[in-house]
Write an enzyme that holds these catalytic residues in place. Sequence first.
Site, PDB file in Angstrom:
ATOM      1  N   TYR A   1       0.751  -1.118  -0.200  1.00  0.00           N
ATOM      2  CA  TYR A   1       0.215  -0.267  -0.146  1.00  0.00           C
ATOM      3  C   TYR A   1       0.495   1.242   0.326  1.00  0.00           C
ATOM      4  O   TYR A   1       0.360   1.798  -0.915  1.00  0.00           O
ATOM      5  CB  TYR A   1      -0.905   0.025   1.428  1.00  0.00           C
ATOM      6  CG  TYR A   1      -1.762   1.164   1.763  1.00  0.00           C
ATOM      7  CD1 TYR A   1      -2.427   2.005   0.179  1.00  0.00           C
ATOM      8  CD2 TYR A   1      -0.992   2.012   2.997  1.00  0.00           C
ATOM      9  CE1 TYR A   1      -2.920   3.401   1.067  1.00  0.00           C
ATOM     10  CE2 TYR A   1      -1.698   3.348   3.218  1.00  0.00           C
ATOM     11  CZ  TYR A   1      -2.892   4.082   1.889  1.00  0.00           C
ATOM     12  OH  TYR A   1      -3.369   5.237   2.409  1.00  0.00           O
TER      13      TYR A   1
HETATM   14  N1  LIG Z   1      -8.264   7.018   6.215  1.00  0.00           N
HETATM   15  C1  LIG Z   1      -6.918   7.088   7.021  1.00  0.00           C
HETATM   16  O1  LIG Z   1      -6.547   6.688   7.714  1.00  0.00           O
HETATM   17  C2  LIG Z   1      -6.324   7.163   6.080  1.00  0.00           C
HETATM   18  C3  LIG Z   1      -4.908   7.323   6.196  1.00  0.00           C
HETATM   19  C4  LIG Z   1      -4.238   8.130   4.598  1.00  0.00           C
HETATM   20  C5  LIG Z   1      -4.208   7.646   3.963  1.00  0.00           C
HETATM   21  N2  LIG Z   1      -5.923   7.855   3.392  1.00  0.00           N
HETATM   22  C6  LIG Z   1      -5.950   7.907   2.516  1.00  0.00           C
HETATM   23  O2  LIG Z   1      -7.293   8.924   1.984  1.00  0.00           O
HETATM   24  C7  LIG Z   1      -8.034   8.651   1.457  1.00  0.00           C
HETATM   25  C8  LIG Z   1      -9.364   8.224   1.436  1.00  0.00           C
HETATM   26  O3  LIG Z   1      -9.196   7.363   2.690  1.00  0.00           O
HETATM   27  P1  LIG Z   1     -10.693   6.847   3.529  1.00  0.00           P
HETATM   28  O4  LIG Z   1      -9.687   6.149   4.697  1.00  0.00           O
HETATM   29  O5  LIG Z   1     -11.856   7.612   3.114  1.00  0.00           O
HETATM   30  O6  LIG Z   1     -10.839   5.372   2.429  1.00  0.00           O
HETATM   31  P2  LIG Z   1     -12.452   5.198   2.234  1.00  0.00           P
HETATM   32  O7  LIG Z   1     -12.071   3.572   1.192  1.00  0.00           O
HETATM   33  O8  LIG Z   1     -13.965   4.987   3.158  1.00  0.00           O
HETATM   34  O9  LIG Z   1     -12.267   5.836   0.878  1.00  0.00           O
HETATM   35  C9  LIG Z   1     -12.194   6.184  -0.844  1.00  0.00           C
HETATM   36  C10 LIG Z   1     -13.692   5.433  -1.486  1.00  0.00           C
HETATM   37  O10 LIG Z   1     -13.351   5.178  -3.372  1.00  0.00           O
HETATM   38  C11 LIG Z   1     -13.992   4.484  -3.433  1.00  0.00           C
HETATM   39  N3  LIG Z   1     -12.861   4.159  -4.962  1.00  0.00           N
HETATM   40  C12 LIG Z   1     -12.014   2.613  -4.544  1.00  0.00           C
HETATM   41  N4  LIG Z   1     -11.331   2.699  -5.669  1.00  0.00           N
HETATM   42  C13 LIG Z   1     -11.903   3.313  -6.992  1.00  0.00           C
HETATM   43  C14 LIG Z   1     -12.403   3.712  -8.258  1.00  0.00           C
HETATM   44  N5  LIG Z   1     -11.397   2.844  -8.977  1.00  0.00           N
HETATM   45  N6  LIG Z   1     -12.743   4.542  -8.741  1.00  0.00           N
HETATM   46  C15 LIG Z   1     -13.679   5.131  -7.901  1.00  0.00           C
HETATM   47  N7  LIG Z   1     -13.589   5.103  -6.749  1.00  0.00           N
HETATM   48  C16 LIG Z   1     -12.958   4.027  -6.288  1.00  0.00           C
HETATM   49  C17 LIG Z   1     -14.026   3.407  -3.251  1.00  0.00           C
HETATM   50  O11 LIG Z   1     -15.468   3.078  -2.965  1.00  0.00           O
HETATM   51  C18 LIG Z   1     -14.118   4.172  -0.894  1.00  0.00           C
HETATM   52  O12 LIG Z   1     -15.504   4.593  -0.748  1.00  0.00           O
HETATM   53  C19 LIG Z   1      -7.576   7.852   0.227  1.00  0.00           C
HETATM   54  O13 LIG Z   1      -6.908   7.607  -0.800  1.00  0.00           O
HETATM   55  C20 LIG Z   1      -6.576   7.239   1.747  1.00  0.00           C
HETATM   56  O14 LIG Z   1      -5.451   6.209   0.547  1.00  0.00           O
HETATM   57  C21 LIG Z   1      -6.581   7.514   4.551  1.00  0.00           C
END
Ligand SMILES: NC(=O)c1ccc[n+]([C@@H]2O[C@H](COP(=O)([O-])OP(=O)(O)OC[C@H]3O[C@@H](n4cnc5c(N)ncnc54)[C@H](O)[C@@H]3O)[C@@H](O)[C@H]2O)c1
Length: 317
Positions: A148
């Site tokens: 990841y």
């Molecule tokens: N939550 C955390 O602690 C955290 C920490 C660091 C980085 N991030 C990054 O922040 C962002 C949001 O994270 P989150 O926790 O809200 O995740 P999440 O999984 O709740 O939201 C991501 C959304 O992206 C959608 N998605 C995935 N692949 C897709 C595609 N190919 N086309 C369209 N939609 C797609 C999923 O359906 C999901 O609803 C991500 O990029 C994640 O890597 C999150």
Amino acid sequence: MRAVVTGSAGFIGSHLCERLLREGWTVSGIDAFAPTYDTIGRRAGVARLASHPRYEFVEGDLNRVELGHIVSEADVVFHLAARPGVRASWRDFAQASDANILATQRVLSAIAEHPHTRLVFASSSSVYGQVDRIPVEEDRQLTPISPYGVTKASCEALVSAYSGQYGVSAVSLRYFTVYGPRQRSDMAFTKWIRNVFLGEPIRVFGDGKAVRDFTYVEDVVEATFLAAGEEQAGHRIYNVAGGSPVDLNDVFDMLGELTKRPMDIRHEEPALGDPDRTGGDTTRIAHDLGWHPRWSLRDGLASQVDWFAEAWKAGLV
Ligand SMILES: NC(=O)c1ccc[n+]([C@@H]2O[C@H](COP(=O)([O-])OP(=O)(O)OC[C@H]3O[C@@H](n4cnc5c(N)ncnc54)[C@H](O)[C@@H]3O)[C@@H](O)[C@H]2O)c1
């Protein structure tokens, strides 16, 4: 102002959409409801947002939908869609690289056609890997220790390539463990709160001494919103971190006090790809964007517990 928010149904994306609408923006959300975790809550959230006159939702996969038209009208694309999660990325790297690397390249290639459209990209503290000292500054060498983390470091490199060659104005935000209402059900706090509610044991990877710089979702949304105001050319990178790293045993103490329920904690082998500690230096974002984390872990955790109790009653988690 017009925004495209990818991953708009997700945990952070849904909060960002609400904030943008409150600020008077017009928002196009895109999401594929990836089966990373349950979709009932995400679908209910999209239905709630869809009643807003300045919000439209496109259900589709970024690797397939026609992005040119949607992006052409946007001032800012907030690219949050991804398959997050360290453990899932060991199991299925093809999925993680499709959703993270390939989809990011598609978004960048659509933006490159429209020089006025800026990008705010959701990167991760996972790009740093195992660090010898915290807090870590943005210029520290990237040595991710999970697939990841590798996908997010690759995405940042792609953003730099498009920014350098096509002049895309971009900001990458390295979020540190985000928590709060609507946190994904595959993430630790939501899992643990559910365990406490059900009277189940809490299974923890490692001895509980791992340190994390937890960041409340409202603070993350504020940083993401402020980043959209950066109009300079180039690719800027900022840590977005809560500012007071704590170990997991402290979180269990807090959770026990907040829920007033017994905690049955079972320690398991540490998980592959999880660093011992994370902690982000936020001097750069404080200086350039005036951002500071405002939420204490205790208040943020209390708000997540309250959310969970409501969502539980409503059958959404
Ligand atoms: N939550 C955390 O602690 C955290 C920490 C660091 C980085 N991030 C990054 O922040 C962002 C949001 O994270 P989150 O926790 O809200 O995740 P999440 O999984 O709740 O939201 C991501 C959304 O992206 C959608 N998605 C995935 N692949 C897709 C595609 N190919 N086309 C369209 N939609 C797609 C999923 O359906 C999901 O609803 C991500 O990029 C994640 O890597 C999150």
